[in-house]
Write a protein that holds these residues in place. Structure first.
Motif, mmCIF file in Angstrom:
data_model
loop_
_atom_site.group_PDB
_atom_site.id
_atom_site.type_symbol
_atom_site.label_atom_id
_atom_site.label_comp_id
_atom_site.label_asym_id
_atom_site.label_seq_id
_atom_site.Cartn_x
_atom_site.Cartn_y
_atom_site.Cartn_z
ATOM 1 N N ARG A 53 -12.842 5.859 16.578
ATOM 2 C CA ARG A 53 -11.406 5.929 16.310
ATOM 3 C C ARG A 53 -11.066 5.888 14.819
ATOM 4 N NH1 ARG A 53 -6.843 5.878 18.712
ATOM 5 N NH2 ARG A 53 -4.978 5.093 17.649
ATOM 6 N N TRP A 54 -11.797 5.067 14.044
ATOM 7 C CA TRP A 54 -11.389 4.782 12.681
ATOM 8 C C TRP A 54 -12.100 5.655 11.660
ATOM 9 C CZ3 TRP A 54 -7.264 2.166 13.448
ATOM 10 C CH2 TRP A 54 -7.202 1.187 14.447
ATOM 11 N N LEU A 55 -11.392 5.921 10.567
ATOM 12 C CA LEU A 55 -11.947 6.616 9.416
ATOM 13 C C LEU A 55 -11.747 5.710 8.212
ATOM 14 C CD1 LEU A 55 -13.164 9.324 8.393
ATOM 15 C CD2 LEU A 55 -10.820 10.057 7.912
ATOM 16 N N ARG A 56 -12.837 5.410 7.486
ATOM 17 C CA ARG A 56 -12.735 4.504 6.349
ATOM 18 C C ARG A 56 -12.360 5.285 5.091
ATOM 19 N NH1 ARG A 56 -14.154 -0.728 5.022
ATOM 20 N NH2 ARG A 56 -15.009 -1.088 7.111
ATOM 21 N N LEU A 57 -11.254 4.844 4.452
ATOM 22 C CA LEU A 57 -10.816 5.476 3.208
ATOM 23 C C LEU A 57 -11.401 4.768 1.987
ATOM 24 C CD1 LEU A 57 -7.071 6.349 3.861
ATOM 25 C CD2 LEU A 57 -9.129 7.626 4.444
ATOM 26 N N HIS A 58 -11.457 3.441 2.042
ATOM 27 C CA HIS A 58 -12.158 2.637 1.039
ATOM 28 C C HIS A 58 -12.532 1.325 1.698
ATOM 29 C CE1 HIS A 58 -8.535 0.194 0.312
ATOM 30 N NE2 HIS A 58 -7.845 1.324 0.156
ATOM 31 N N ARG A 59 -13.160 0.436 0.933
ATOM 32 C CA ARG A 59 -13.726 -0.767 1.561
ATOM 33 C C ARG A 59 -12.671 -1.663 2.203
ATOM 34 N NH1 ARG A 59 -15.611 -4.623 -3.509
ATOM 35 N NH2 ARG A 59 -13.540 -4.924 -4.430
ATOM 36 N N SER A 60 -11.412 -1.491 1.814
ATOM 37 C CA SER A 60 -10.349 -2.337 2.363
ATOM 38 C C SER A 60 -9.348 -1.572 3.215
ATOM 39 C CB SER A 60 -9.599 -3.047 1.214
ATOM 40 O OG SER A 60 -10.467 -3.855 0.470
ATOM 41 N N LEU B 142 3.296 5.993 3.982
ATOM 42 C CA LEU B 142 2.185 5.246 3.394
ATOM 43 C C LEU B 142 1.107 6.217 2.935
ATOM 44 C CD1 LEU B 142 1.179 2.258 2.996
ATOM 45 C CD2 LEU B 142 -0.092 2.574 5.136
ATOM 46 N N GLN B 143 0.617 6.041 1.688
ATOM 47 C CA GLN B 143 -0.407 6.923 1.131
ATOM 48 C C GLN B 143 -1.543 6.082 0.555
ATOM 49 O OE1 GLN B 143 1.821 9.545 -1.633
ATOM 50 N NE2 GLN B 143 1.589 11.150 -0.111
ATOM 51 N N PRO B 144 -2.441 5.594 1.399
ATOM 52 C CA PRO B 144 -3.552 4.775 0.899
ATOM 53 C C PRO B 144 -4.532 5.598 0.074
ATOM 54 C CG PRO B 144 -3.794 5.210 3.241
ATOM 55 C CD PRO B 144 -2.444 5.715 2.858
ATOM 56 N N GLU B 145 -5.136 4.941 -0.901
ATOM 57 C CA GLU B 145 -6.070 5.617 -1.793
ATOM 58 C C GLU B 145 -7.417 5.838 -1.094
ATOM 59 O OE1 GLU B 145 -8.001 5.065 -6.286
ATOM 60 O OE2 GLU B 145 -6.446 3.696 -5.534
ATOM 61 N N VAL B 146 -8.071 6.935 -1.442
ATOM 62 C CA VAL B 146 -9.406 7.246 -0.933
ATOM 63 C C VAL B 146 -10.409 7.000 -2.051
ATOM 64 C CG1 VAL B 146 -10.891 8.998 0.106
ATOM 65 C CG2 VAL B 146 -8.432 9.003 0.592
ATOM 66 N N SER B 147 -11.434 6.189 -1.800
ATOM 67 C CA SER B 147 -12.434 5.894 -2.832
ATOM 68 C C SER B 147 -13.359 7.085 -3.028
ATOM 69 C CB SER B 147 -13.247 4.663 -2.437
ATOM 70 O OG SER B 147 -14.098 4.953 -1.345
ATOM 71 N N ARG B 148 -13.967 7.163 -4.205
ATOM 72 C CA ARG B 148 -14.924 8.238 -4.474
ATOM 73 C C ARG B 148 -16.106 8.172 -3.508
ATOM 74 N NH1 ARG B 148 -13.901 11.015 -9.038
ATOM 75 N NH2 ARG B 148 -12.421 10.100 -10.521
ATOM 76 N N ARG B 149 -16.489 6.976 -3.156
ATOM 77 C CA ARG B 149 -17.623 6.807 -2.244
ATOM 78 C C ARG B 149 -17.333 7.394 -0.875
ATOM 79 N NH1 ARG B 149 -20.479 1.011 -0.598
ATOM 80 N NH2 ARG B 149 -21.948 1.875 0.915
ATOM 81 N N LEU C 261 -4.970 0.126 8.593
ATOM 82 C CA LEU C 261 -5.418 -1.259 8.530
ATOM 83 C C LEU C 261 -5.833 -1.541 7.091
ATOM 84 C CD1 LEU C 261 -7.728 -1.292 11.696
ATOM 85 C CD2 LEU C 261 -5.340 -2.017 11.572
ATOM 86 N N LEU C 262 -5.153 -2.508 6.451
ATOM 87 C CA LEU C 262 -5.432 -2.847 5.065
ATOM 88 C C LEU C 262 -5.863 -4.301 4.974
ATOM 89 C CD1 LEU C 262 -2.401 -1.090 3.304
ATOM 90 C CD2 LEU C 262 -4.741 -0.263 3.505
ATOM 91 N N ALA C 263 -7.014 -4.546 4.362
ATOM 92 C CA ALA C 263 -7.572 -5.895 4.300
ATOM 93 C C ALA C 263 -7.323 -6.524 2.937
ATOM 94 C CB ALA C 263 -9.067 -5.848 4.582
ATOM 95 N N ASP C 264 -7.062 -7.865 2.944
ATOM 96 C CA ASP C 264 -7.088 -8.633 1.707
ATOM 97 C C ASP C 264 -8.171 -9.692 1.868
ATOM 98 O OD1 ASP C 264 -5.970 -10.582 3.343
ATOM 99 O OD2 ASP C 264 -3.938 -10.276 2.587
#
Length: 234
Positions: free
Chosen positions: A180-187, A215-222, A148-151
């Protein structure tokens, strides 16, 4: 029923494959030698039933079943093992059945029938996301969601059939199904069971490797410590 076998013993896999030929309605869709290979195959093969050994190198069958239990809906797990002492834990994980090796054809047929009924009950309550595509409403089951990618206004649902725009916010979706969900970054949110590993790019960015997708979404440092903790202890 679509059946996937996961057992590190070649002879055990061969025996189950032969027995399945005499099980009406059973279709063998894959046979793998490890829990990690089974996990990677699930999104593509979509098995109804997983015939799962417990004592395997690396991730064992019980640990895999714990991870599978978080899917929506999960494949029905039938343990096939030489050890009776894990039966209680198997049923705590809501396994459809627990078969001792050498597996007998009568017990395998019983287990598959039980798994079939449980699958029907589970599918009837299958959670989904809903959105509009070219004027028509489309429902995407949660187990087919890749990310799930947010704009600014919408959330793009990347799923096995393509993409879908929905108006729900990531926060709303995360609160509705927190397990269910794991957050990779804020979006970006991903289903926890999709995460296979992390890759470091040449520019230093860390991206997620997802089962069933390029698909390879980026993981934030946070969020990186939480993501790494999940990989160590799913």
């Amino acid at each position: 029923m679509r059946v996937l076998i996961a057992d590190d013993e070649p002879l055990a896999r061969t025996r189950l494959e032969m027995l399945l030929r005499d099980c009406p309605g059973a279709e063998l869709v894959g046979s793998v030698a490890s829990a990690s290979a089974a996990l990677a195959a699930l999104p593509e093969l979509k098995p109804t039933v997983l015939l799962l050994d417990i004592g395997m190198p690396g991730v064992d069958g019980l640990a895999l079943a714990e991870r599978i239990a978080r899917m929506a809906p999960p494949p029905q797990v039938v343990f096939c093992t030489a050890y009776a002492q894990h039966a209680l834990r198997a049923y705590e994980l809501k396994a459809a059945d627990y078969l001792l090796k050498p597996v007998r054809i009568e017990r395998l047929r019983e287990a598959l029938e039980r798994a079939r009924k449980l699958h029907i009950e589970s599918a009837a309550a299958r959670p989904h996301l809903s959105g509009m595509v070219r004027g028509a409403r489309l429902r995407v089951p949660l187990d087919e969601v890749i990310a799930l990618l947010a704009d600014e206004k919408y959330v793009t649902v990347h799923h096995q059939g393509g993409t879908l725009l929905i108006e729900d916010s990531l926060r709303t979706l995360e609160q509705a199904h927190p397990e269910r969900w794991l957050r990779l970054h804020r979006s970006c949110l991903i289903p926890r069971e999709r995460l296979l590993g992390l890759n470091t790019q040449t520019d230093g960015r860390i991206v997620a490797q997802l089962a069933g997708s390029t698909l390879q979404p980026e993981v934030s440092r946070r969020n990186l410590p939480t993501v790494r903790a999940w990989l160590r202890h799913p």
